[in-house]
Design an enzyme around this catalytic site. Sequence first.
Site, mmCIF file in Angstrom:
data_model
loop_
_atom_site.group_PDB
_atom_site.id
_atom_site.type_symbol
_atom_site.label_atom_id
_atom_site.label_comp_id
_atom_site.label_asym_id
_atom_site.label_seq_id
_atom_site.Cartn_x
_atom_site.Cartn_y
_atom_site.Cartn_z
ATOM 1 N N TYR A 1 31.597 42.450 17.514
ATOM 2 C CA TYR A 1 31.605 41.980 18.905
ATOM 3 C C TYR A 1 33.005 41.601 19.363
ATOM 4 C CZ TYR A 1 30.221 38.000 15.889
ATOM 5 O OH TYR A 1 30.100 37.103 14.859
ATOM 6 N N TYR B 1 29.740 45.864 24.310
ATOM 7 C CA TYR B 1 28.808 45.176 23.396
ATOM 8 C C TYR B 1 27.418 45.027 24.026
ATOM 9 C CZ TYR B 1 27.031 41.321 20.461
ATOM 10 O OH TYR B 1 26.276 40.518 19.628
HETATM 11 N N1 LIG Z 1 27.605 35.197 15.650
HETATM 12 C C1 LIG Z 1 27.293 35.340 16.924
HETATM 13 O O1 LIG Z 1 27.793 34.592 17.778
HETATM 14 C C2 LIG Z 1 26.284 36.379 17.356
HETATM 15 C C3 LIG Z 1 25.601 36.224 18.566
HETATM 16 C C4 LIG Z 1 24.669 37.178 18.963
HETATM 17 C C5 LIG Z 1 24.427 38.270 18.141
HETATM 18 N N2 LIG Z 1 25.100 38.404 16.966
HETATM 19 C C6 LIG Z 1 24.820 39.591 16.142
HETATM 20 O O2 LIG Z 1 24.456 39.177 14.834
HETATM 21 C C7 LIG Z 1 24.837 40.183 13.892
HETATM 22 C C8 LIG Z 1 25.615 39.556 12.757
HETATM 23 O O3 LIG Z 1 26.666 38.801 13.292
HETATM 24 P P1 LIG Z 1 27.515 37.736 12.434
HETATM 25 O O4 LIG Z 1 27.985 36.733 13.407
HETATM 26 O O5 LIG Z 1 26.769 37.325 11.228
HETATM 27 O O6 LIG Z 1 28.775 38.667 12.045
HETATM 28 P P2 LIG Z 1 29.853 38.545 10.884
HETATM 29 O O7 LIG Z 1 31.071 39.232 11.430
HETATM 30 O O8 LIG Z 1 29.992 37.146 10.411
HETATM 31 O O9 LIG Z 1 29.209 39.438 9.723
HETATM 32 C C9 LIG Z 1 28.938 40.808 9.969
HETATM 33 C C10 LIG Z 1 28.875 41.565 8.673
HETATM 34 O O10 LIG Z 1 28.623 42.937 9.019
HETATM 35 C C11 LIG Z 1 29.452 43.765 8.232
HETATM 36 N N3 LIG Z 1 29.708 45.027 8.925
HETATM 37 C C12 LIG Z 1 30.388 45.212 10.081
HETATM 38 N N4 LIG Z 1 30.453 46.515 10.374
HETATM 39 C C13 LIG Z 1 29.812 47.174 9.373
HETATM 40 C C14 LIG Z 1 29.568 48.547 9.099
HETATM 41 N N5 LIG Z 1 30.005 49.518 9.909
HETATM 42 N N6 LIG Z 1 28.884 48.877 7.989
HETATM 43 C C15 LIG Z 1 28.444 47.906 7.142
HETATM 44 N N7 LIG Z 1 28.663 46.592 7.345
HETATM 45 C C16 LIG Z 1 29.342 46.226 8.455
HETATM 46 C C17 LIG Z 1 30.741 42.956 8.038
HETATM 47 O O11 LIG Z 1 31.489 43.403 6.913
HETATM 48 C C18 LIG Z 1 30.186 41.546 7.872
HETATM 49 O O12 LIG Z 1 29.928 41.240 6.521
HETATM 50 C C19 LIG Z 1 25.645 41.224 14.692
HETATM 51 O O13 LIG Z 1 24.795 42.312 15.011
HETATM 52 C C20 LIG Z 1 26.028 40.476 15.949
HETATM 53 O O14 LIG Z 1 26.231 41.320 17.056
HETATM 54 C C21 LIG Z 1 26.023 37.487 16.549
#
Ligand SMILES: NC(=O)c1ccc[n+]([C@@H]2O[C@H](COP(=O)([O-])OP(=O)(O)OC[C@H]3O[C@@H](n4cnc5c(N)ncnc54)[C@H](O)[C@@H]3O)[C@@H](O)[C@H]2O)c1
Length: 246
Positions: A91, A152
């Site tokens: 994101y 996004y």
């Molecule tokens: N944290 C937030 O504020 C938030 C809010 C709404 C939605 N989300 C969604 O939650 C999900 C997880 O977010 P998070 O905050 O835990 O993220 P994060 O960045 O802490 O962790 C994401 C993980 O995904 C892995 N990753 C990224 N691209 C990849 C790929 N191409 N192949 C395999 N692994 C991959 C990364 O290595 C990482 O370990 C995402 O889909 C994000 O859009 C997060």
Amino acid sequence: MSTHRKVAVVTGAAQGFGRAISVGLAVRGIDIVAVDLSDSEETLAEVEAAGARGVSLKADVSIPETTERLAAVLEAEFGGCDILVNNAGIYPNVSFSDIDYELWQRVQRINLDSQFLMSKAVVPLMARGKWGRIVNITSNSVALPAPGLSHYMASKMGVIGFTRGLANDVAGDGITVNAVGPTASLTPGGKAHIDPEVITSLSMAQAIKRPGGPQDIVGTVLFLASEDSAWVTGQTIMADGGLTRL
Ligand SMILES: NC(=O)c1ccc[n+]([C@@H]2O[C@H](COP(=O)([O-])OP(=O)(O)OC[C@H]3O[C@@H](n4cnc5c(N)ncnc54)[C@H](O)[C@@H]3O)[C@@H](O)[C@H]2O)c1
């Protein structure tokens, strides 16, 4: 009701929501295939400490080759698949004028195409057992006036549409497909990419006035991954402290 030991694939399992979801599933006796670009060793240690089996697949979920690799690991190590949590996502906050086509496509590939590809890998295995749960992670930002997220938000609305569509096509095989939308949260990615003041001000607009963390969507995902949600499919639940309402 199925009584065999279940296995779940969790993408983006190395940290953040994916790690918390993996451990939450493991605590309920579900084995884990942790898929991530990075090492999932810390996640696997917690999964094993919870008494479940953990296997990692270091792979990019946005490329078609991973589909075959994942299916092969599931067949060889577990003989099937019960649960898929499509959580991996990125994101980057970038204003529209600075989003080039390459970034646009990258965000669609990682956030949306990956959910199609991982589903292609597991649906045939779930269909064989006539039972499956797919949980797709979207975002409550699709319902918010959030700047710098047009790429996004397009991908995460795509996730909601994919969830609704796939639910129709796999229901006859005993598979449900639902989506969970977190809010801006204090995961490692959230801390790196979201202004802390934005997280604080959003949390003040929630019904529950505190910032979210990795644990806050786990219970919702566990419900949608369980037998208890058998009559729920094609739905999106915003697990966001009551910021958005449908
Ligand atoms: N944290 C937030 O504020 C938030 C809010 C709404 C939605 N989300 C969604 O939650 C999900 C997880 O977010 P998070 O905050 O835990 O993220 P994060 O960045 O802490 O962790 C994401 C993980 O995904 C892995 N990753 C990224 N691209 C990849 C790929 N191409 N192949 C395999 N692994 C991959 C990364 O290595 C990482 O370990 C995402 O889909 C994000 O859009 C997060």
